[in-house]
Design a protein around this motif. Structure first.
Motif, mmCIF file in Angstrom:
data_model
loop_
_atom_site.group_PDB
_atom_site.id
_atom_site.type_symbol
_atom_site.label_atom_id
_atom_site.label_comp_id
_atom_site.label_asym_id
_atom_site.label_seq_id
_atom_site.Cartn_x
_atom_site.Cartn_y
_atom_site.Cartn_z
ATOM 1 N N UNK A 645 22.651 -136.205 15.482
ATOM 2 C CA UNK A 645 23.671 -137.563 16.170
ATOM 3 C C UNK A 645 23.299 -138.748 15.252
ATOM 4 N N UNK A 646 22.870 -138.753 14.871
ATOM 5 C CA UNK A 646 21.827 -140.216 14.280
ATOM 6 C C UNK A 646 22.279 -139.915 13.062
ATOM 7 N N UNK A 647 23.100 -141.735 12.474
ATOM 8 C CA UNK A 647 23.574 -141.837 11.127
ATOM 9 C C UNK A 647 22.627 -143.295 10.972
ATOM 10 N N UNK A 648 21.384 -143.479 10.989
ATOM 11 C CA UNK A 648 20.640 -144.736 11.183
ATOM 12 C C UNK A 648 19.621 -144.500 10.407
ATOM 13 N N UNK A 649 18.369 -144.875 9.892
ATOM 14 C CA UNK A 649 17.018 -144.560 10.478
ATOM 15 C C UNK A 649 16.437 -145.515 10.567
ATOM 16 N N UNK A 650 16.736 -146.631 11.020
ATOM 17 C CA UNK A 650 16.069 -147.639 12.045
ATOM 18 C C UNK A 650 14.567 -146.892 12.861
ATOM 19 N N UNK A 651 15.039 -145.946 13.304
ATOM 20 C CA UNK A 651 14.049 -145.455 14.211
ATOM 21 C C UNK A 651 12.665 -144.542 13.397
ATOM 22 N N UNK A 652 13.168 -144.674 12.372
ATOM 23 C CA UNK A 652 12.422 -143.735 11.008
ATOM 24 C C UNK A 652 10.719 -143.706 11.326
ATOM 25 N N UNK A 653 9.704 -144.923 11.135
ATOM 26 C CA UNK A 653 8.510 -145.344 11.634
ATOM 27 C C UNK A 653 8.125 -144.054 12.490
ATOM 28 N N UNK A 654 8.905 -144.976 13.664
ATOM 29 C CA UNK A 654 8.353 -144.602 14.768
ATOM 30 C C UNK A 654 9.059 -142.824 15.059
#
Length: 935
Positions: A645-654
């Protein structure tokens, strides 16, 4: 009403009426206020059910309460305290005061969700009237203690958050509590008997100015505590009722706050009448202990004969937990806006009053921290018949001049010597001359303030003036030293038997450590798990406590917990006694520490604001601390749902970091991967391929986040393809990406190089073109930042990044290089700190190790390739693997046999051995070369 009753306060009414006419030039509002105060006192005094007004933590109230209880010996004591806290009061005998009775709720129903957790505390000290009433009722056979105030649930139902002005508080700064003990109550709402303070700011300011004092606590000590310390019961009651009525009538007319106060009074009188009707108790055998502010009530429900129209509303569905938590003088002062040190001074005054008056106070049998008292002598009948009101004592009290207490030189001299000694221990250059100065200045300040005897507050001001000067050499200032000398910040403790089951279980399971965990302060625990395997369970518990409790409660000094590792030796600093409140509040959430941790992890994972990275962290914590495959699989499935359901990549590194760790753990410790991991890799591969073109052009997406997406795609590619994913989806996503920001452009070039659509030679040519263009040179550091971030998805580019940086330093003149050198360093530090070790290691491998070899050193990227070693006719660069295959023919034969190739080695060809096989299978040769190439 008899004639004697009618004339009880006739003389006082006449005096106040004459005073009102003189000051106000005739009857009016002032006369109405003054005569109304007398009516309030008269009404409370005539009530058949005796009302005992008190002020919280007042030594005079506690002394009068102890004296009255021994005289009257009531059979029922009604106490202004939350009615749902009654079962906890018997546990006070297992505690060392001060402690606080607490009602706590983590899951709320019927209240706003952002209010959670809900907490109500009622602190209790030995020098308080409520403790005297509780001790008398619990230790006297045949006496019933009934709590009549609103429940903890109603406290929040009637709460006016954000609507009512906050309570007036003492000035911050030097008077504010400075220790962390002031936070013992946390964010709890304080409930206390006898909140007696002007709610009219102008009135308080007027009293402080004309009383020549700095804050309200000092005014109360000087003008109420001392005069009432030796007064009789009737005088005490009437004076406290007078003060309560005065503050009530001069309070601002805030309808919201007035409504809450009056509803509390209706609530209490309704509960008392219900109890009287149910038990048939004679009101003359009862005692109602409440704050003086509520004793002078004017509601229709007041009294045993009051109206019965008030309806008590139902409680919400919130489930409340009750317990005892440690408190302290500083915490009480911070909670209720009292001056720093005022509760400690009150405790000292209480001890002096007990010794001076020889009144035997009540103490719970077995109370920790108190001396064992002798059996109390049987008291005679009540000195005053409550059926007959007492005579007017206010007129004489108000006309009486202040008693000039003679100076106790021995006490003041002892104070002066002790404060100088304490100041020396804390780094002050104090001497005997300073002790003399403090002594004389205290007397001088008392005389300037119309006092015959210096109070502790006068002495405190004198000590600050004479000793502190303008610097504080140590951690404590002189004002704090005086507070410690006057009694200090006494800190309570909840005994083992009064702890909730979870807290007792924690102490029992940590018993093998051999530490006194209930003591305050930091204790060192050494765990040699290799020689004592039973300590591993203690280690597991300590790591869970570190996760759940505030920082400092359990702090590891040596040792760490990682996936797949077992502890050998650990060292811990434990302060469970200092953080006893936090441990007790954990007991409200469950019966074991594992249950609380599981609930916390589920709450975190299923929160509406939970991200994929947060849920994966919960999966890792469940595996680390609980070793629960069931819970880890449940939370992993939740992570899969959140990722979809996520539409952003803010947490991709974690996400990338945690997925790599979990995947490595399951591959090394489990025979097969959990189903949720396989589904997560498949979903993540498709998910990031879909978002990749948008992320490359999105200004809000950072280079590090895009690099993490590529790192997930490239590092999980083998597993994803084996699970049925299509590599063309990634190729199309990269081909559809058209970034404009220089760092993202460099990152895209690196991704294309990894996919094979851009060769090293082409990449090198593009970088040379950037360095040759004067318009692009200022942006070159940003390209380097993108290449540095590209080391996350394409670590094989480390040598090329070293080459790109070296070429810039070699080719650019100083006039161009020096201006953007700070930008380069700042960019590398902020955007590539995690990849810097890889880059430095690669540079150390490429550059010579000695300075003398630098002159003859030729960079490897400038060495011309040997055409005989790398035939150009081979597609895809496969010819680079020919020398390697010739050097390892056995390996090549094994790979050929594995692939089912029947071709043999041709020795007649002038080329290297195995060339025919290489020409037949160029892709295999290239893959084998990449596998065997040095890192």
């Amino acid at each position: 009403m008899s004639a004697a009753q009618e004339g009880t306060f006739t003389e006082l009414r006449s005096q106040l009426q004459a005073a009102a006419a003189a000051f106000a030039d005739g009857p009016g509002a002032l006369e109405g206020i003054l005569l109304g105060i007398v009516d309030d006192v008269d009404r409370a005094v005539r009530e058949p059910l005796e009302i005992f007004p008190v002020c919280h933590h007042s030594p005079a109230s506690a002394l009068a309460m102890a004296r009255r209880l021994r005289e009257k010996q009531p059979k029922v004591v009604y106490l202004e305290l939350c009615e749902d806290m009654a079962p906890l009061l018997t546990e006070l005998r297992n505690c060392r005061l001060p402690v606080a009775v607490q009602a706590f709720a983590t899951e709320v129903e019927g209240f706003p969700a952002d209010w959670s957790p809900l907490s109500v505390v009622a602190p209790i000290t030995e020098a308080s009237a409520e403790y005297q009433a509780i001790a008398y009722a619990l230790d006297t056979p045949g006496v019933e203690l009934v709590l009549v105030d609103r429940s903890s649930d109603h406290v929040f139902q009637w709460d006016a958050r954000g609507a009512a002005p906050s309570e007036p508080s003492e000035p911050s700064g030097p008077d504010a509590p400075a220790d962390e003990e002031a936070a013992l109550h946390g964010e709890a709402v304080g409930v206390e008997i006898g909140d007696l303070r002007p709610r009219f700011a102008e009135l308080e300011e007027h009293l402080l100015r004309h009383g020549r004092v700095r804050h309200w606590s000092e005014w109360w000590h000087q003008y109420v505590e001392l005069p009432l310390g030796d007064s009789d019961h009737d005088t005490y009651r009437q004076v406290m009722l007078l003060i309560g009525s005065l503050f009530r009538r001069l309070a601002p007319g805030d309808p919201r706050r007035v409504g809450v106060d009056e509803d509390r009074e209706r609530y209490m009188w309704t509960r008392m009448r219900e109890h009287l009707a149910a038990t048939g108790t004679d009101p003359a055998d009862c005692l109602y202990v409440c704050g003086a502010f509520h004793a002078a009530s004017r509601v229709a429900e007041f009294g045993v004969d009051g109206a019965d129209g008030f309806e008590i509303g139902p409680r919400t569905a919130t489930r409340w937990q009750h317990g005892l938590i440690p408190s302290s003088h500083a915490a009480i002062e911070a909670q209720f806006g009292l001056a720093a040190g005022s509760v400690s001074i009150a405790s000292t005054v209480w001890a002096k009053n007990v010794r001076r008056t020889r009144v035997e106070p009540f103490r719970l049998a077995g109370q920790a921290g108190t001396k064992k008292r002798a059996k109390a002598a049987k008291a005679g009948p009540a000195a005053t018949d409550t059926a007959e009101p007492a005579s007017d004592r206010l007129s004489g009290f108000l006309r009486r001049p202040p008693v000039l207490d003679r100076l106790d030189e021995a006490e003041l001299l002892d104070w002066s010597v002790e404060i100088v000694r304490a100041a020396r221990r804390n780094g002050y250059l104090a001497s005997t001359a300073d002790a003399i100065a403090v002594f004389e200045t205290s007397i001088l300040l008392a005389g300037m303030r119309d006092r015959a005897k210096p109070t502790p507050y006068d002495f405190q001001d004198a000590a600050v003036t004479c000793i502190e000067k303008d610097t504080v050499p140590g951690r404590r200032d002189v004002r704090r030293l005086v507070e410690i000398m006057m009694g200090g910040d006494r800190i309570g403790q909840v005994g083992y038997d009064a702890l909730p089951p979870l807290a007792r279980d924690v102490h029992d399971r940590l018993a093998p450590l051999g530490l006194k965990l209930q003591q305050r302060g930091v204790q060192r625990a050494l765990l040699d798990i290799a020689s004592r395997p039973e300590l591993e369970k203690c280690s597991d518990l300590l790591w869970m406590l570190r996760y759940l409790m505030p920082q400092g409660a359990a702090r590891p000094i040596m040792g760490e917990r990682r996936l797949g590792e077992r502890p050998i030796q650990e060292s811990w600093d434990l302060a469970l006694g200092t953080h006893q409140r936090a441990l007790i509040e954990l007991g409200y959430e469950g019966v074991s520490i594992e249950q609380v941790l599981e609930q916390r992890l589920r709450r975190t994972a299923y929160s509406p604001r939970a991200t994929t990275a947060v849920v994966l962290e919960a999966v890792e914590d469940a595996t680390l601390h609980l070793r629960s495959r069931r819970l880890a699989d449940e939370l992993g499935t939740r992570a899969l749902e959140v990722l979809a359901t996520e539409r952003s990549v803010d947490g991709a590194p974690e996400v990338l970091r945690r997925v790599r760790g979990l995947l490595a753990y399951y591959r090394t410790g489990q025979p097969v991967l959990p189903p949720w991991v396989e589904s997560f890799v498949k979903t993540g591969y498709a998910h990031y391929c879909t978002l990749l073109p948008t992320a490359f052009t999105d200004e809000d997406a950072t280079v590090r986040q895009v690099a993490a997406m590529l790192g997930f795609l490239f590092s999980m590619e083998g597993l994803a393809l084996s699970l049925g994913c299509d590599r063309r989806q990634l190729e199309l996503a990269v081909a559809a990406s058209h970034p404009e920001e220089p760092a993202k452009v460099a990152l895209l070039w690196a991704a294309r190089t990894q996919l094979g659509s851009l060769s090293r030679a082409e990449l090198r040519a593009r970088c040379d073109e950037l360095l040759g263009n004067p318009l692009v040179v200022p942006a070159y550091p940003r390209y380097l930042s993108g290449f540095l971030q590209a080391l996350e998805p394409v670590p094989a580019l480390a040598d090329f990044v070293v080459e790109a940086v070296s070429n810039a330093f070699a080719r650019l003149p100083d006039a161009v290089l020096l201006p953007w050198l700070p930008t380069l360093i700042g960019t590398l530090r902020s955007g590539g700190a995690e990849q810097a070790p890889l880059l430095i290691r690669e540079a150390g491998r490429i550059f010579p190790g000695r300075l003398g070899a630098l002159d003859s050193w030729v960079p490897p990227w400038r060495v011309e390739p040997d055409p005989r070693a790398e035939p150009a006719a081979l597609p895809g660069g496969a010819g680079r693997g020919v020398p390697l295959l010739a050097a390892h023919p056995v390996t090549c034969d094994a790979v050929a046999e594995l692939l089912g190739c029947d071709g043999g080695w041709e020795t007649t060809d002038p080329g290297p051995r195995g060339a025919v096989l290489v020409h037949a299978h160029p892709g295999t040769a290239a893959a084998l070369q990449a596998l065997l190439a040095p890192p």
